[in-house]
Write an enzyme that holds these catalytic residues in place. Structure first.
Site, short mmCIF file in Angstrom:
data_model
loop_
_atom_site.label_atom_id
_atom_site.label_comp_id
_atom_site.label_asym_id
_atom_site.label_seq_id
_atom_site.Cartn_x
_atom_site.Cartn_y
_atom_site.Cartn_z
N LYS A 194 -2.30 -0.53 -13.30
CA LYS A 194 -3.33 -0.67 -12.11
C LYS A 194 -3.81 0.58 -11.59
O LYS A 194 -4.97 0.94 -11.52
CB LYS A 194 -2.52 -1.47 -10.86
CG LYS A 194 -3.71 -1.67 -10.07
CD LYS A 194 -3.05 -2.29 -8.61
CE LYS A 194 -4.04 -2.68 -7.27
NZ LYS A 194 -3.60 -3.33 -6.42
N TYR A 252 -5.61 -9.85 -3.57
CA TYR A 252 -6.46 -10.53 -4.69
C TYR A 252 -6.15 -10.17 -6.23
O TYR A 252 -7.05 -10.43 -6.88
CB TYR A 252 -7.95 -10.30 -4.33
CG TYR A 252 -8.29 -10.74 -2.74
CD1 TYR A 252 -8.92 -12.20 -2.83
CD2 TYR A 252 -8.27 -10.16 -1.55
CE1 TYR A 252 -9.43 -12.58 -1.51
CE2 TYR A 252 -8.55 -10.30 -0.47
CZ TYR A 252 -9.12 -11.80 -0.37
OH TYR A 252 -9.38 -12.07 0.89
N LYS A 286 0.79 -1.30 -0.11
CA LYS A 286 0.21 0.08 -0.11
C LYS A 286 0.96 1.54 0.05
O LYS A 286 0.26 2.09 -0.71
CB LYS A 286 -0.84 -0.12 1.09
CG LYS A 286 -2.20 -1.13 1.19
CD LYS A 286 -2.96 -0.81 2.62
CE LYS A 286 -4.03 -1.77 2.41
NZ LYS A 286 -4.92 -1.84 3.65
N ARG A 306 -7.93 2.36 -5.00
CA ARG A 306 -7.05 3.27 -4.11
C ARG A 306 -6.40 4.55 -4.74
O ARG A 306 -6.71 5.62 -4.03
CB ARG A 306 -5.70 2.36 -3.69
CG ARG A 306 -4.65 3.05 -2.76
CD ARG A 306 -3.85 1.87 -2.34
NE ARG A 306 -4.54 1.01 -1.22
CZ ARG A 306 -4.64 -0.63 -1.75
NH1 ARG A 306 -4.24 -0.72 -3.12
NH2 ARG A 306 -5.40 -1.18 -1.16
N ASP A 328 -8.36 1.59 4.62
CA ASP A 328 -8.95 0.30 4.62
C ASP A 328 -9.72 -0.14 3.36
O ASP A 328 -10.53 0.61 2.85
CB ASP A 328 -9.90 0.14 5.90
CG ASP A 328 -9.91 -1.18 6.66
OD1 ASP A 328 -8.77 -2.15 6.65
OD2 ASP A 328 -10.87 -1.84 6.81
P1 IMP Z 1 -6.47 -3.81 4.82
O1 IMP Z 1 -7.20 -2.69 4.14
O2 IMP Z 1 -5.31 -3.91 5.16
O3 IMP Z 1 -7.29 -4.59 5.83
O4 IMP Z 1 -6.31 -4.94 3.86
C1 IMP Z 1 -7.33 -5.94 3.27
C2 IMP Z 1 -6.85 -7.04 2.28
O5 IMP Z 1 -7.68 -6.73 1.06
C3 IMP Z 1 -5.39 -7.23 2.12
O6 IMP Z 1 -4.71 -7.90 3.16
C4 IMP Z 1 -5.46 -7.55 0.76
O7 IMP Z 1 -5.61 -9.07 0.88
C5 IMP Z 1 -6.89 -7.08 -0.05
N1 IMP Z 1 -6.26 -5.96 -0.58
C6 IMP Z 1 -6.52 -4.76 -0.29
N2 IMP Z 1 -6.09 -3.73 -1.41
C7 IMP Z 1 -6.13 -4.43 -2.50
C8 IMP Z 1 -5.64 -4.48 -3.94
O8 IMP Z 1 -5.34 -3.20 -4.22
N3 IMP Z 1 -5.25 -5.46 -4.49
C9 IMP Z 1 -5.71 -6.72 -4.03
N4 IMP Z 1 -5.93 -7.13 -2.79
C10 IMP Z 1 -6.25 -5.97 -1.99
#
Ligand code: IMP
Length: 197
Positions: free
Chosen positions: A174, A153, A15, A180, A71
């Site tokens: 992307k 993912y 991120k 994002r 998030d």
């Molecule tokens: P969190 O926002 O840190 O709770 O992340 C949530 C989860 O969603 C991450 O661990 C990834 O598995 C997935 N995720 C978040 N952003 C992306 C993205 O841009 N691409 C693919 N998977 C994502």
């Protein structure tokens, strides 16, 4: 806009890379590691909004500095919005990307409706006030993984308007579609307004 510094309340290096790739000169995004902060920030709530607030608030209370968090969840129509807020821990607390993808594809086996969306919520704390921004990317879940770029993912998600998964795209590609990037664009506009004059 004069030069400003913002701590990004995340331990997710992917991120940090994505957000630093779309932030203009004049805004310096500092990761937790760069700020010397080593904590596992909790995500205890049932919504992306509440978890984003939790993360920015924890870091703001710790540093008393302007900061933001994000998030993100993958919301799959046929799974009634799951994994959603549980995206990181879908297959268990070990937060394993491959196990999460395996569980997702298993739960969608035989399902014709593959529509899904990534949704990002950013929480900015600026001068002790909170602002939130949302970014959504709609698309489809594939039947098998494709590509090795990105994280989470990415290898099973094709954004609308493309025939490639995020996992088959460069970071710049992307960013043409990304949830994002859309949320960050709103963050940047807000910062520009807050720091005008
Ligand atoms: P969190 O926002 O840190 O709770 O992340 C949530 C989860 O969603 C991450 O661990 C990834 O598995 C997935 N995720 C978040 N952003 C992306 C993205 O841009 N691409 C693919 N998977 C994502």
């Amino acid at each position: 806009m004069s030069s400003i510094q913002l701590i990004f309340a995340t331990n997710n290096a992917n991120k940090v890379i994505e957000i630093q790739s779309v932030i203009p000169e004049g805004i310096q995004v500092i990761s937790l590691a760069e700020a010397g902060i080593n904590i596992d920030i909790p995500e205890p709530h049932n919504s992306l909004e509440a978890n984003a607030t939790e993360k920015s608030t924890v870091i703001h209370q710790l540093t008393n500095k302007n900061c933001f968090s994000e998030d993100t969840g993958l919301e799959v129509t046929a799974l009634h919005g799951e994994p959603g807020v549980k995206s990181a821990r879908y297959a268990g607390d070990h937060k394993n990307f491959n196990a999460n993808i395996d569980k997702l594809l298993l739960n969608l086996q035989g399902e014709k409706n593959r529509t899904a969306q990534f949704r990002t919520v950013i929480s900015l704390i600026w001068d002790d006030k909170e602002y939130q921004f949302e970014g959504i990317c709609k698309g489809q879940i594939t039947h098998e993984t494709r590509g090795t770029n990105g994280f989470g993912y990415d290898a099973v998600f094709i954004p609308d308007g493309s025939d490639k998964t995020f996992g088959e795209m460069s970071l710049d590609e992307k960013n043409e579609y990304s949830h994002r990037k859309k949320a960050v664009a709103k963050l940047i506009s807000c910062l520009q307004a807050l720091t005008a004059n």
